[in-house]
Design an enzyme around this catalytic site. Structure first.
Site, PDB file in Angstrom:
ATOM      1  N   THR A 136       5.185  37.427  -6.548  1.00 44.10           N
ATOM      2  CA  THR A 136       5.309  36.398  -5.516  1.00 44.10           C
ATOM      3  C   THR A 136       4.030  35.578  -5.414  1.00 44.10           C
ATOM      4  O   THR A 136       4.063  34.350  -5.288  1.00 44.10           O
ATOM      5  CB  THR A 136       5.621  37.041  -4.154  1.00 44.10           C
ATOM      6  OG1 THR A 136       6.867  37.745  -4.244  1.00 44.10           O
ATOM      7  CG2 THR A 136       5.720  35.998  -3.062  1.00 44.10           C
ATOM      8  N   GLU A 137       2.890  36.245  -5.506  1.00 41.24           N
ATOM      9  CA  GLU A 137       1.612  35.552  -5.485  1.00 41.24           C
ATOM     10  C   GLU A 137       1.508  34.569  -6.655  1.00 41.24           C
ATOM     11  O   GLU A 137       1.050  33.434  -6.499  1.00 41.24           O
ATOM     12  CB  GLU A 137       0.478  36.576  -5.548  1.00 41.24           C
ATOM     13  CG  GLU A 137      -0.916  36.009  -5.417  1.00 41.24           C
ATOM     14  CD  GLU A 137      -1.986  37.085  -5.473  1.00 41.24           C
ATOM     15  OE1 GLU A 137      -3.178  36.734  -5.591  1.00 41.24           O
ATOM     16  OE2 GLU A 137      -1.638  38.289  -5.413  1.00 41.24           O
TER      17      GLU A 137
END
Length: 680
Positions: A144-145
């Site tokens: 997600t980062e």
């Protein structure tokens, strides 16, 4: 309604927490005066350097003292935000705290307790928009980062808004993204059309919304390598060095990744003259950079089984990277390790492996005493200290191996097309000489004076979700597994926002109904009305209706809970009091008759209208002492996204219903009179 909207994101890393403030124009007003080009673009997000603030240490250090994370850590960051965001905009400003590497290492119970405490503190002590803690306060995965970073880079470079200008060929107009920290490294890119079809199941579906309300979709390959950040890689390197030395009896270990003569402990701390005992193992720098490259290469785990045509680090299956169209930017350590010492006077110069490798070799071959003198004289600026100089030789070798032997970035300046294992042409190599972001790889810190941060990517996604859709049946904004639209939303789909979150049309439907904007046609925000009733600073007349409504509900509930006999007694006393008063005026023959309303005769059912509240408006309950709001757990990822990331409402519905009573002769009278209140 304010014409400007704000958002606050706290990047909770392992070493500290940094708050970022962003601003954009209200999408309804922006749409009304936008040009044709602006309508086909994403919202324009604004930030400033002074709007960011970082404090130390990381929130993971509060694992055993979670009750202190608010007053001892978050309070300072919240105060900073309040100095920037106008007071009247705070209730509509979403607050996110997204934690990364440090929090990922905590045990589940400690992590959940800490996140819950953060949510409780934020709701009780601020007025930020915080409707769903599962989505707004969470630990995000490395993937997600990386995806947020990919959004930020392409947003700043213009790959989303002007595809024609950024056409790289083969209908491709986006850029790849590389990030490396202390613990992990990420890669994110959109493959060419052929590879996207082959690896459809390996991609992440990303959907955003333009200012005109239409959707844009991308299939992005994103993965993370835990343990491949520079600090964790160094730990693994030292462990293998000690293992290869034969163990017991070996005290002095030659390290080619340290400048000549530098002595450090196995943990990397410099040893002063005479400060190290002879029987304690330690490292001694030899400054042989080519040997350093050779010894760090095995850490890539390139010998891991690869069952597919294309694999990255650790045998990870991935689409083949087509460097004809895939041009990468690298942030964090990719920037610091290539620029803090070796490109101090060439901030905009493209990455050139040949030049870079020569400079690193020259630096690491110097004696440590000479390097110390240069550091003290600020040859590389005041930001470069002794610790940075001690670590840079290893970091440089690790970065070169990851880029060229792990990911396969073409060796600009050393090889031309045909020598790389990946697809690269001589035209791409030539482009690297002077065409900026068309290089196969370029390290960056800022693009257009804006820091490339994954937090910006998150806010771009959120702001796009607040744009009213072009029609009443539009695909949801967010990301998840790459499934066809006909198959419906994937089970791990994470919505970009939960306040004003659109409702799904049945199970498995790929569309959502109603605009996801929070605003009604008159420009007011319906999700905020009851929250404002209780907050200090609002006009008293706005609070009075809510207070009276609450007191009325409380009084009726208390009356019904007294029991039948007590209610009858109270009612008779009220009747008797009224009767005495009327007799004084009308006299005994006033002709007044009385009906035993509660004891006899049918009465009409009555119902208080349903009153609901979104999660973002629950803070008033905590402030008034009536309700301690439920708080979120670990973030929305994977299956948990269904529970915490789908914007589940934590509302309150007050419904009181008094059924009609039968007369004294009815067999149902006793049972109905004693029936409990309907469940809440």
């Amino acid at each position: 309604m304010s014409s400007e909207k704000y958002g606050a994101i706290l990047d909770a890393g392992s070493s500290g927490t940094r708050i970022h403030i962003y601003r954009w124009q209200d999408p309804v007003q922006a749409h009304a005066k936008a040009s044709k080009a602006q309508l086909s673009a994403l919202p324009k997000i604004i930030t400033k350097k002074k709007w960011a603030k970082k404090i130390h240490p990381g929130i993971s250090t509060f694992a055993d003292k979670a009750d202190l994370v608010g007053p001892d850590h978050l309070a300072e960051l919240f105060e900073h935000a309040l100095d920037i965001i106008p007071k009247n905009a705070i209730p509509g400003t979403p607050l996110f705290l997204l934690a990364t590497a440090g929090m990922r290492l905590l045990p589940d119970r400690e992590r959940r307790q800490l996140l819950d405490q953060i949510c409780t503190y934020a709701r009780r002590n601020t007025e930020f928009l915080l409707p769903d803690c599962g989505l707004h306060i969470q630990v995000i995965s490395g993937e997600t980062e990386g995806l947020y970073g990919w959004i930020a880079a392409n947003y700043l470079l213009g790959g989303f808004d002007d595809p024609a200008k950024h056409d790289h060929g083969k209908e491709h107009h986006t850029y790849g993204f590389l990030d490396m920290g202390g613990a992990s490294a990420q890669i994110a890119f959109a493959p060419n059309t052929t590879e996207a079809e082959k690896h459809a199941e390996d991609l992440t579906l990303l959907r955003m919304r333009r200012l005109d309300g239409t959707a844009m979709e991308f299939g992005v390959f994103v993965t993370t390598w835990l343990g491949f950040g520079v600090n964790q890689a160094r730990i693994r390197y030292v462990e293998k060095m000690v293992e290869a030395s034969g163990g017991d009896g070996v005290v002095e270990l030659p390290d080619p990744c340290l400048p000549v003569g530098l002595k450090v402990t196995l943990e990397g701390k410099e040893i002063d003259s005479g400060g190290q005992k002879r029987d304690e193992p330690h490292l001694v720098g030899t400054g042989l950079f080519e040997e350093c490259l050779s010894q760090t290469y095995p850490l890539l785990a390139k010998d891991s089984p690869c069952e597919h045509v294309s694999c990255l680090l650790t045998g990870k299956n991935a689409p083949a990277i087509d460097f004809d169209v895939n041009h990468f930017v690298g942030v964090s350590e990719y920037w610091h390790t290539t620029h803090e010492i070796f490109e101090a006077t060439h901030d905009t110069k493209a990455y050139d492996l040949l030049t870079y490798q020569q400079r690193v070799k020259e630096f690491c071959g110097q004696s440590w005493n000479s390097i110390e003198d240069l550091v003290h004289s600020h040859k590389w600026g005041k930001k470069v200290d002794e610790e940075t100089a001690m670590q840079v030789c290893f970091k440089a070798s690790w970065l070169i191996n990851v880029l060229h032997n792990g990911i396969g970035i073409p060796r600009i300046g050393i090889e031309t097309g045909g020598k790389s294992e990946h697809n690269v042409t001589e035209e791409v190599v030539e482009a690297a000489k002077g065409k900026g972001f068309l290089d196969p790889f370029q390290p960056v810190e800022k693009i257009g004076d804006v820091e490339v941060s994954w937090t910006l990517g998150k806010m771009v996604l959120y702001a796009s979700s607040q744009i009213p859709p072009a029609d009443n049946n539009v695909l949801a904004v967010g990301f998840g597994s790459n499934t066809p639209a006909s198959a419906g939303l994937p089970p791990d789909f994470e919505f970009a926002s939960s306040s004003g979150h659109p409702q799904l049309l049945g199970s498995g439907s790929p569309t959502v109904s109603a605009p996801s904007s929070n605003y009604s046609l008159d420009g007011t925000d319906p999700t905020q009305w009851h929250d404002s009733l209780w907050r200090e600073g609002d006009a008293v007349p706005r609070r009075i209706p809510g207070i009276l409504l609450f007191l009325a509900i409380f009084a009726i509930a208390a009356f019904l809970l007294l029991g039948r006999e007590r209610r009858g007694k109270i009612w008779r006393n009220i009747k008797n009091t009224g009767q005495k008063g009327k007799r004084k005026i009308l006299g005994p023959s006033g002709g007044i008759t009385y009906e035993r309303v509660m004891e006899e005769g049918p009465t009409a059912d009555f119902e208080l209208g349903s009153v609901s509240s979104d999660d973002d408006d629950m803070g008033w309950r905590a402030k008034s002492g009536f309700y301690d709001p439920p708080v979120g757990g670990v973030g929305a990822s994977g299956a948990n996204a269904v529970r915490s990331g789908l914007g589940a409402k934590v509302g309150s519905r007050e419904r009181l219903s008094l059924a009609g009573r039968s007369r004294n002769g009815s067999p149902n009278r006793g049972a109905r009179a004693r029936s409990p209140l309907p469940p809440r």
